[in-house]
Write a protein that holds these residues in place. Structure first.
Motif, mmCIF file in Angstrom:
data_model
loop_
_atom_site.group_PDB
_atom_site.id
_atom_site.type_symbol
_atom_site.label_atom_id
_atom_site.label_comp_id
_atom_site.label_asym_id
_atom_site.label_seq_id
_atom_site.Cartn_x
_atom_site.Cartn_y
_atom_site.Cartn_z
ATOM 1 N N ASP A 245 0.877 -1.171 0.000
ATOM 2 C CA ASP A 245 0.000 0.000 0.000
ATOM 3 C C ASP A 245 0.916 1.224 0.000
ATOM 4 O O ASP A 245 1.605 1.498 0.984
ATOM 5 C CB ASP A 245 -0.893 -0.014 1.236
ATOM 6 N N ILE A 246 0.949 1.945 -1.110
ATOM 7 C CA ILE A 246 1.860 3.071 -1.272
ATOM 8 C C ILE A 246 1.060 4.365 -1.282
ATOM 9 O O ILE A 246 0.157 4.539 -2.105
ATOM 10 C CB ILE A 246 2.681 2.936 -2.564
ATOM 11 N N ASP A 247 1.392 5.262 -0.384
ATOM 12 C CA ASP A 247 0.702 6.542 -0.247
ATOM 13 C C ASP A 247 1.561 7.638 -0.864
ATOM 14 O O ASP A 247 2.626 7.974 -0.344
ATOM 15 C CB ASP A 247 0.432 6.837 1.228
ATOM 16 N N PHE A 248 1.116 8.178 -1.994
ATOM 17 C CA PHE A 248 1.782 9.331 -2.592
ATOM 18 C C PHE A 248 1.188 10.572 -1.919
ATOM 19 O O PHE A 248 0.025 10.905 -2.139
ATOM 20 C CB PHE A 248 1.561 9.353 -4.102
ATOM 21 N N LYS A 249 1.998 11.225 -1.121
ATOM 22 C CA LYS A 249 1.492 12.301 -0.261
ATOM 23 C C LYS A 249 1.560 13.656 -0.967
ATOM 24 O O LYS A 249 2.589 14.036 -1.506
ATOM 25 C CB LYS A 249 2.311 12.354 1.030
ATOM 26 N N THR A 250 0.438 14.368 -0.939
ATOM 27 C CA THR A 250 0.429 15.725 -1.472
ATOM 28 C C THR A 250 0.751 16.710 -0.356
ATOM 29 O O THR A 250 0.495 16.455 0.817
ATOM 30 C CB THR A 250 -0.944 16.069 -2.074
ATOM 31 N N LYS A 251 1.321 17.838 -0.732
ATOM 32 C CA LYS A 251 1.718 18.836 0.253
ATOM 33 C C LYS A 251 0.486 19.549 0.800
ATOM 34 O O LYS A 251 -0.395 19.956 0.050
ATOM 35 C CB LYS A 251 2.658 19.865 -0.380
ATOM 36 N N GLY A 252 0.415 19.684 2.115
ATOM 37 C CA GLY A 252 -0.694 20.391 2.744
ATOM 38 C C GLY A 252 -0.516 21.894 2.662
ATOM 39 O O GLY A 252 0.519 22.412 2.232
ATOM 40 N N TRP A 253 -1.551 22.622 3.106
ATOM 41 C CA TRP A 253 -1.483 24.084 3.077
ATOM 42 C C TRP A 253 -0.423 24.621 4.033
ATOM 43 O O TRP A 253 0.232 25.618 3.755
ATOM 44 C CB TRP A 253 -2.841 24.675 3.459
ATOM 45 N N VAL A 254 -0.258 23.948 5.171
ATOM 46 C CA VAL A 254 0.660 24.464 6.186
ATOM 47 C C VAL A 254 1.915 23.615 6.298
ATOM 48 O O VAL A 254 3.028 24.123 6.367
ATOM 49 C CB VAL A 254 -0.050 24.532 7.564
ATOM 50 N N SER A 255 1.754 22.300 6.315
ATOM 51 C CA SER A 255 2.895 21.415 6.537
ATOM 52 C C SER A 255 3.035 20.425 5.395
ATOM 53 O O SER A 255 2.248 20.419 4.459
ATOM 54 C CB SER A 255 2.722 20.655 7.854
ATOM 55 N N GLY A 256 4.042 19.607 5.504
ATOM 56 C CA GLY A 256 4.275 18.580 4.501
ATOM 57 C C GLY A 256 5.298 19.035 3.479
ATOM 58 O O GLY A 256 5.815 20.150 3.516
ATOM 59 N N THR A 257 5.601 18.147 2.551
ATOM 60 C CA THR A 257 6.567 18.440 1.502
ATOM 61 C C THR A 257 6.082 17.849 0.193
ATOM 62 O O THR A 257 5.206 16.984 0.179
ATOM 63 C CB THR A 257 7.955 17.860 1.865
ATOM 64 N N TYR A 258 6.629 18.311 -0.887
ATOM 65 C CA TYR A 258 6.245 17.789 -2.185
ATOM 66 C C TYR A 258 6.913 16.442 -2.452
ATOM 67 O O TYR A 258 8.027 16.180 -2.008
ATOM 68 C CB TYR A 258 6.631 18.773 -3.296
ATOM 69 N N ASN A 259 6.218 15.597 -3.207
ATOM 70 C CA ASN A 259 6.771 14.361 -3.770
ATOM 71 C C ASN A 259 7.098 13.285 -2.739
ATOM 72 O O ASN A 259 7.882 12.372 -3.026
ATOM 73 C CB ASN A 259 8.026 14.662 -4.596
ATOM 74 N N ALA A 260 6.508 13.349 -1.569
ATOM 75 C CA ALA A 260 6.790 12.356 -0.524
ATOM 76 C C ALA A 260 5.938 11.104 -0.730
ATOM 77 O O ALA A 260 4.820 11.155 -1.263
ATOM 78 C CB ALA A 260 6.524 12.943 0.851
ATOM 79 N N ILE A 261 6.501 9.976 -0.304
ATOM 80 C CA ILE A 261 5.740 8.725 -0.288
ATOM 81 C C ILE A 261 5.836 8.108 1.099
ATOM 82 O O ILE A 261 6.752 8.402 1.883
ATOM 83 C CB ILE A 261 6.241 7.700 -1.326
ATOM 84 N N GLY A 262 4.891 7.255 1.401
ATOM 85 C CA GLY A 262 4.916 6.420 2.599
ATOM 86 C C GLY A 262 4.211 5.128 2.247
ATOM 87 O O GLY A 262 3.655 4.994 1.166
ATOM 88 N N GLY A 263 4.243 4.193 3.135
ATOM 89 C CA GLY A 263 3.530 2.961 2.847
ATOM 90 C C GLY A 263 4.168 1.760 3.493
ATOM 91 O O GLY A 263 5.137 1.881 4.263
ATOM 92 N N ASN A 264 3.633 0.591 3.194
ATOM 93 C CA ASN A 264 4.154 -0.629 3.787
ATOM 94 C C ASN A 264 3.892 -1.818 2.887
ATOM 95 O O ASN A 264 3.076 -1.757 1.957
ATOM 96 C CB ASN A 264 3.532 -0.865 5.168
ATOM 97 N N ILE A 265 4.610 -2.884 3.156
ATOM 98 C CA ILE A 265 4.403 -4.165 2.499
ATOM 99 C C ILE A 265 3.893 -5.132 3.557
ATOM 100 O O ILE A 265 4.516 -5.291 4.612
ATOM 101 C CB ILE A 265 5.696 -4.684 1.855
ATOM 102 N N LYS A 266 2.748 -5.759 3.291
ATOM 103 C CA LYS A 266 2.064 -6.542 4.310
ATOM 104 C C LYS A 266 1.731 -7.942 3.809
ATOM 105 O O LYS A 266 1.451 -8.153 2.636
ATOM 106 C CB LYS A 266 0.777 -5.812 4.721
ATOM 107 N N ASP A 267 1.754 -8.884 4.743
ATOM 108 C CA ASP A 267 1.272 -10.237 4.488
ATOM 109 C C ASP A 267 -0.230 -10.236 4.736
ATOM 110 O O ASP A 267 -0.681 -10.097 5.880
ATOM 111 C CB ASP A 267 1.980 -11.235 5.408
ATOM 112 N N GLU A 268 -1.016 -10.377 3.686
ATOM 113 C CA GLU A 268 -2.467 -10.289 3.833
ATOM 114 C C GLU A 268 -3.043 -11.477 4.595
ATOM 115 O O GLU A 268 -4.114 -11.361 5.198
ATOM 116 C CB GLU A 268 -3.124 -10.198 2.448
ATOM 117 N N LYS A 269 -2.353 -12.588 4.592
ATOM 118 C CA LYS A 269 -2.875 -13.768 5.294
ATOM 119 C C LYS A 269 -2.805 -13.587 6.807
ATOM 120 O O LYS A 269 -3.694 -14.018 7.540
ATOM 121 C CB LYS A 269 -2.075 -15.011 4.874
#
Length: 535
Positions: A245-269
């Motif tokens: 699950d990869i989260d491409f993060k958009t920059k907020g009005w006050v905080s955050g940065t451009y072009n950031a990603i977050g996420g994880n790799i998970k065992d669904e079982k």
């Protein structure tokens, strides 16, 4: 008419301000800035300000100075331009590490893009783009794509590396929305990456389902125009029970940065999170092993060098192939002659509208030339691939990579030197009924059947239909498998009658809306700027 004036500014990005794993400090990178004249900004603002939030932008004529000089069908190849990330994957025996490597390959293509905020040309219905890659190990990858729908837009594509047991089938379905001071391209659609030498079922292989983040152009009415990726995308392998699950993060009005990603790799079982992802998709990305806590560089876009595909010369291309179809428009965009670009773009679109009207008058339904409907559903041969809607209309099941390459190259000319006189024409008459998966499996008169009986129905089912017969296309003489492939193509290559395609798009000549006295400028004081946000 003069147009964009590129400028260069020094900018230190967030990733560049950090220390890398080896303790070195990367050099500051240059941020690409395109300064737009005030009058051009006013034209863009005037067009978009007439819309309401949520409106569909696909029917809005955007000025050519924000166009990328290539079609969306060609732009899709960005995701295949890091073969060094892809080719080793089928040899990885550990299933978790194999999945992690697929995620790494998926993340490697996002940094490949033009500077500033640019939109690729909308492919016309029936437009085709093919290309190939030659690798250092003397193997080759092939890419075939076609615009299988115009409203709504759908771009279907096929990619294969026979020697490395890799295949990708995909359909991209972008939807554009106006969001006030932003425009969004909602990148719907699915790609299925198949490792043909893996998986419990040797026929289907091990499949990875990939989706895309959405794209945003910020500041289209006021402020600086910035390009962002946003929202969640997924890489999933049902057979392995793993998902990223990869989260491409958009920059907020006050905080955050451009072009950031977050996420994880998970065992669904089990629900266990195995890895965490972080960083910037256009610079440095990291992966952290949850069990050990070890964090390392996952992909460094700052140092990565991509491998663009190879294409046949324009003189070898059909009039409906992307590069030849848009050649005059693309050259005018590159020359910043936006009046000429608008004229040439309008000619292509007017031609398609005329063909659409002729088909409607004759009662002809357009069908894709190189793709057919997916035969999904329970017990269907392509069960689980329903989201693709269309899949390449060829049976690629050769016993050797050379035989598979021959089957691929029989679909349509791909490499330099292939010659195939098969002009795309509008069928004279035919049925207006919708195609179905059941009808697609039964060869009919006027169809082109390959191997397994796949049907490409171009609407010519009457007794007057004729089939063009000619010699199969020759192959690139420099390639190692030419002799065997040429022999196979002599037995399998065929051509057939086919149909063109309409453009249902209410574009009008933008020339009348543009000020006649625009001039180039190198100032940094313009109120409207296109910037490539990297920090």
């Amino acid at each position: 008419m003069k147009g964009l004036v590129p400028g260069r500014r020094r900018a230190t990005s967030n990733a560049s301000s950090r220390s890398s794993n080896d303790g070195s400090q990367p050099d500051a990178i240059e941020e690409d800035v395109t300064v737009v004249e005030a009058d051009q900004g006013n034209v863009l603002g005037h067009i978009i300000s007439q819309l309401r939030p949520g409106a569909d932008l696909s029917r809005v004529v955007l000025p050519t100075f924000i166009l990328e000089p290539r079609s969306m069908l060609e732009r899709i190849t960005n995701f295949m331009c890091h073969p060094e990330m892809l080719l080793p994957i089928p040899k990885i025996d550990d299933p978790v590490q194999r999945f992690v490597s697929v995620v790494k390959f998926y993340l490697s293509g996002w940094h490949i893009r033009p500077p500033g905020v640019k939109k690729p040309l909308n492919p016309i219905l029936g437009e085709i783009f093919t290309c190939y890659w030659d690798f250092p190990d003397k193997t080759r990858a092939y890419y075939v794509s076609e615009q299988t729908s115009h409203h709504p837009p759908k771009s279907s594509y096929f990619y294969m590396v026979p020697d490395h047991h890799i295949r990708v089938d995909g359909t991209l379905k972008p939807r554009s929305k106006f969001l006030g001071n932003s425009a969004a391209s909602l990148m719907e659609g699915t790609a299925i990456l198949t490792l043909l030498n893996r998986g419990k079922n040797p026929v289907k292989g091990e499949r990875y389902i990939l989706t895309q983040p959405n794209m945003y152009a910020r500041g289209i009415l006021f402020g600086k125009m910035k390009y962002e990726l946003g929202d969640h995308s997924f890489v999933r392998c049902p057979e392995l029970g793993l998902v990223a699950d990869i989260d491409f993060k958009t920059k907020g009005w006050v905080s955050g940065t451009y072009n950031a990603i977050g996420g994880n790799i998970k065992d669904e079982k089990t629900g266990e999170i195995l890895y965490e992802l972080s960083g910037l998709w256009n610079e440095e990305m990291f992966i952290r092993d949850i069990k050990t806590g070890h964090k390392e560089m996952f992909f460094n876009a700052l140092r990565a060098k991509h491998s663009p595909p190879l294409c046949r010369p324009l003189e070898e291309q059909d009039d409906r192939e992307s590069q030849k179809l848009w050649a005059k428009t693309a050259q005018a965009v590159k020359d910043r002659n936006h009046e000429l670009a608008t004229d040439e773009k309008t000619k292509v679109e007017d031609m398609q509208r005329e063909e659409a009207a002729k088909r409607a008058q004759d009662g002809v339904e357009w069908r894709p030339r190189l793709f057919r409907m997916v035969r999904g559903g329970p017990t269907g041969p392509e069960e689980g691939e329903e989201d693709l809607e269309w899949i390449i209309s060829a049976q690629i099941d050769g016993a050797t990579p050379e035989k598979q390459a021959a089957q691929i190259m029989a679909i349509y000319p791909i490499v330099k030197g292939q010659k195939w006189e098969n002009p795309m024409v509008i069928p004279s008459r035919g049925s207006m009924s919708r195609p179905t998966s059941s009808s697609a499996s039964v060869p009919q008169k006027g169809s082109f059947s390959q191997g397994d009986g796949d049907l490409i129905d171009f609407g010519q089912r009457d007794s007057s239909s004729t089939e063009q017969k000619q010699a199969p296309p020759p192959l690139d003489p420099s390639h190692r498998s030419t002799a065997e492939i040429q022999t196979l193509l002599s037995a399998t290559g065929r051509t057939d009658a086919h149909g063109g395609g309409p453009l249902i798009d209410f574009h009008e000549d933008l020339k009348s809306s543009l000020p006649a006295d625009l001039k180039r400028t190198d100032t940094d004081e313009s109120n409207d700027e296109f910037v490539d946000a990297q920090g």
